[in-house]
Motif scaffolding. Structure first.
Motif, mmCIF file in Angstrom:
data_model
loop_
_atom_site.group_PDB
_atom_site.id
_atom_site.type_symbol
_atom_site.label_atom_id
_atom_site.label_comp_id
_atom_site.label_asym_id
_atom_site.label_seq_id
_atom_site.Cartn_x
_atom_site.Cartn_y
_atom_site.Cartn_z
ATOM 1 N N TYR A 67 0.845 -1.196 0.000
ATOM 2 C CA TYR A 67 0.000 0.000 0.000
ATOM 3 C C TYR A 67 0.880 1.244 0.000
ATOM 4 O O TYR A 67 1.888 1.294 0.689
ATOM 5 C CB TYR A 67 -0.879 0.072 1.261
ATOM 6 C CG TYR A 67 -1.812 -1.082 1.441
ATOM 7 C CD1 TYR A 67 -2.972 -1.190 0.679
ATOM 8 C CD2 TYR A 67 -1.556 -2.063 2.388
ATOM 9 C CE1 TYR A 67 -3.831 -2.256 0.854
ATOM 10 C CE2 TYR A 67 -2.414 -3.124 2.572
ATOM 11 C CZ TYR A 67 -3.549 -3.213 1.807
ATOM 12 O OH TYR A 67 -4.395 -4.264 1.981
ATOM 13 N N SER A 68 0.450 2.269 -0.758
ATOM 14 C CA SER A 68 1.177 3.532 -0.777
ATOM 15 C C SER A 68 0.196 4.696 -0.695
ATOM 16 O O SER A 68 -0.881 4.653 -1.279
ATOM 17 C CB SER A 68 1.997 3.665 -2.062
ATOM 18 O OG SER A 68 2.691 4.897 -2.055
ATOM 19 N N GLU A 69 0.601 5.722 0.022
ATOM 20 C CA GLU A 69 -0.171 6.968 0.092
ATOM 21 C C GLU A 69 0.563 8.093 -0.636
ATOM 22 O O GLU A 69 0.115 9.233 -0.636
ATOM 23 C CB GLU A 69 -0.411 7.351 1.556
ATOM 24 C CG GLU A 69 -1.300 6.345 2.271
ATOM 25 C CD GLU A 69 -1.374 6.596 3.761
ATOM 26 O OE1 GLU A 69 -0.729 7.528 4.275
ATOM 27 O OE2 GLU A 69 -2.093 5.824 4.420
ATOM 28 N N ARG A 70 1.708 7.773 -1.212
ATOM 29 C CA ARG A 70 2.471 8.734 -2.009
ATOM 30 C C ARG A 70 3.013 7.968 -3.219
ATOM 31 O O ARG A 70 4.084 7.383 -3.181
ATOM 32 C CB ARG A 70 3.606 9.353 -1.189
ATOM 33 C CG ARG A 70 4.277 10.516 -1.883
ATOM 34 C CD ARG A 70 5.204 11.265 -0.946
ATOM 35 N NE ARG A 70 6.193 10.426 -0.326
ATOM 36 C CZ ARG A 70 7.454 10.299 -0.755
ATOM 37 N NH1 ARG A 70 7.866 10.948 -1.819
ATOM 38 N NH2 ARG A 70 8.286 9.518 -0.122
ATOM 39 N N ASN A 98 -1.577 6.180 -11.962
ATOM 40 C CA ASN A 98 -1.617 7.312 -11.030
ATOM 41 C C ASN A 98 -3.062 7.638 -10.677
ATOM 42 O O ASN A 98 -3.950 7.577 -11.519
ATOM 43 C CB ASN A 98 -0.946 8.536 -11.635
ATOM 44 C CG ASN A 98 0.546 8.372 -11.791
ATOM 45 O OD1 ASN A 98 1.159 7.498 -11.188
ATOM 46 N ND2 ASN A 98 1.146 9.213 -12.606
ATOM 47 N N HIS A 99 -3.278 8.004 -9.429
ATOM 48 C CA HIS A 99 -4.605 8.385 -8.943
ATOM 49 C C HIS A 99 -4.509 9.795 -8.375
ATOM 50 O O HIS A 99 -3.462 10.180 -7.841
ATOM 51 C CB HIS A 99 -5.053 7.391 -7.858
ATOM 52 C CG HIS A 99 -6.452 7.588 -7.405
ATOM 53 N ND1 HIS A 99 -6.797 8.486 -6.437
ATOM 54 C CD2 HIS A 99 -7.596 6.994 -7.800
ATOM 55 C CE1 HIS A 99 -8.099 8.449 -6.237
ATOM 56 N NE2 HIS A 99 -8.616 7.551 -7.055
ATOM 57 N N LEU A 101 -5.486 10.986 -5.711
ATOM 58 C CA LEU A 101 -5.159 10.983 -4.283
ATOM 59 C C LEU A 101 -3.730 10.475 -4.017
ATOM 60 O O LEU A 101 -3.310 10.405 -2.872
ATOM 61 C CB LEU A 101 -6.153 10.124 -3.503
ATOM 62 C CG LEU A 101 -7.604 10.611 -3.524
ATOM 63 C CD1 LEU A 101 -8.509 9.627 -2.797
ATOM 64 C CD2 LEU A 101 -7.713 12.002 -2.910
ATOM 65 N N HIS A 102 -3.025 10.084 -5.066
ATOM 66 C CA HIS A 102 -1.657 9.558 -4.978
ATOM 67 C C HIS A 102 -1.578 8.262 -4.174
ATOM 68 O O HIS A 102 -0.554 7.964 -3.558
ATOM 69 C CB HIS A 102 -0.689 10.604 -4.400
ATOM 70 C CG HIS A 102 -0.565 11.810 -5.267
ATOM 71 N ND1 HIS A 102 0.399 11.921 -6.226
ATOM 72 C CD2 HIS A 102 -1.301 12.947 -5.329
ATOM 73 C CE1 HIS A 102 0.260 13.074 -6.844
ATOM 74 N NE2 HIS A 102 -0.768 13.715 -6.328
ATOM 75 N N THR A 103 -2.660 7.492 -4.163
ATOM 76 C CA THR A 103 -2.683 6.215 -3.466
ATOM 77 C C THR A 103 -2.550 5.067 -4.459
ATOM 78 O O THR A 103 -2.832 5.224 -5.649
ATOM 79 C CB THR A 103 -3.994 6.042 -2.670
ATOM 80 O OG1 THR A 103 -5.094 6.168 -3.571
ATOM 81 C CG2 THR A 103 -4.102 7.081 -1.569
ATOM 82 N N PHE A 104 -2.121 3.926 -3.940
ATOM 83 C CA PHE A 104 -1.924 2.757 -4.791
ATOM 84 C C PHE A 104 -1.879 1.515 -3.912
ATOM 85 O O PHE A 104 -1.390 1.559 -2.785
ATOM 86 C CB PHE A 104 -0.606 2.892 -5.561
ATOM 87 C CG PHE A 104 -0.331 1.779 -6.508
ATOM 88 C CD1 PHE A 104 -0.995 1.684 -7.717
ATOM 89 C CD2 PHE A 104 0.607 0.812 -6.195
ATOM 90 C CE1 PHE A 104 -0.736 0.644 -8.602
ATOM 91 C CE2 PHE A 104 0.880 -0.222 -7.074
ATOM 92 C CZ PHE A 104 0.203 -0.305 -8.279
ATOM 93 N N ALA A 105 -2.397 0.407 -4.410
ATOM 94 C CA ALA A 105 -2.325 -0.875 -3.714
ATOM 95 C C ALA A 105 -2.213 -1.984 -4.750
ATOM 96 O O ALA A 105 -2.679 -1.839 -5.882
ATOM 97 C CB ALA A 105 -3.566 -1.089 -2.854
ATOM 98 N N VAL A 133 4.154 2.527 2.412
ATOM 99 C CA VAL A 133 3.534 2.911 3.669
ATOM 100 C C VAL A 133 3.188 1.688 4.506
ATOM 101 O O VAL A 133 3.509 1.618 5.688
ATOM 102 C CB VAL A 133 2.272 3.772 3.426
ATOM 103 C CG1 VAL A 133 1.544 4.073 4.722
ATOM 104 C CG2 VAL A 133 2.663 5.062 2.725
#
Length: 163
Positions: A67-70, A98-99, A101-105, A133
């Motif tokens: 999981y990433s928040e950046r 890319n989203h 919200l800069h999130t990714f999973a 994260v």
């Protein structure tokens, strides 16, 4: 980067408590990582690309999720994730992923180790952002033993996949 395996005995006790009957089944255990990929990665340069590699490990895990928040990849950057024996590869992820919200999973990768590999052209001026994260450790799953209590199991049995 090696993250500590969760305390399975503690999780067993939690899942056997009466309160557990009123909670959703445990899907995995989130482990905080909070590491900047680029600050921790090894860099290899070829004639055309710069390759960043970093391994994240949770000893004895059956599978891991990232999981990433950046998270932001530039147009020509490519990210791959794979397990230690490369029997499973996720990616290439690109700017398409890319989203706002800069999130990714990701989905689960089997094994106790995920290798992150980011490839950027040497002439790429725009830099990627990638922070690791959290890692979801799939080593701790729940099954219903039939008594209404969620039981923590180490690993995955055939009944889990057949349900």
């Amino acid at each position: 980067i090696t993250l500590q395996q969760p305390d399975v005995d503690k999780l067993l006790a939690e899942d056997e408590s009466e309160e557990a009957m009123f909670k959703p089944r445990r899907f995995g255990v989130i482990l905080r990582c909070d590491k900047d990929f680029f600050e921790n990665a090894t860099i290899i340069e070829t004639k055309t690309d710069r390759i960043y590699r970093l391994a994240v490990e949770v000893p004895e895990a059956q599978a891991l999720v990232f999981y990433s928040e950046r998270f932001r990849l530039p147009k020509n950057g490519k990210l791959f994730l794979y397990n230690d024996d490369r029997s499973r590869v996720l990616g290439a992820f690109s700017s398409f992923n890319n989203h706002e919200l800069h999130t990714f999973a990701t989905e689960y990768l089997e094994g106790e180790r995920i290798i992150f590999e980011y490839v950027e052209p040497l002439d790429q001026s725009e830099k990627a952002e990638l922070e690791i994260v959290e890692i979801n450790n799939n080593d701790v799953l729940t099954t219903d033993s039939g008594n209404g209590v969620n039981d923590v199991i180490n690993g995955v049995d055939d009944n889990f996949f057949n349900s």
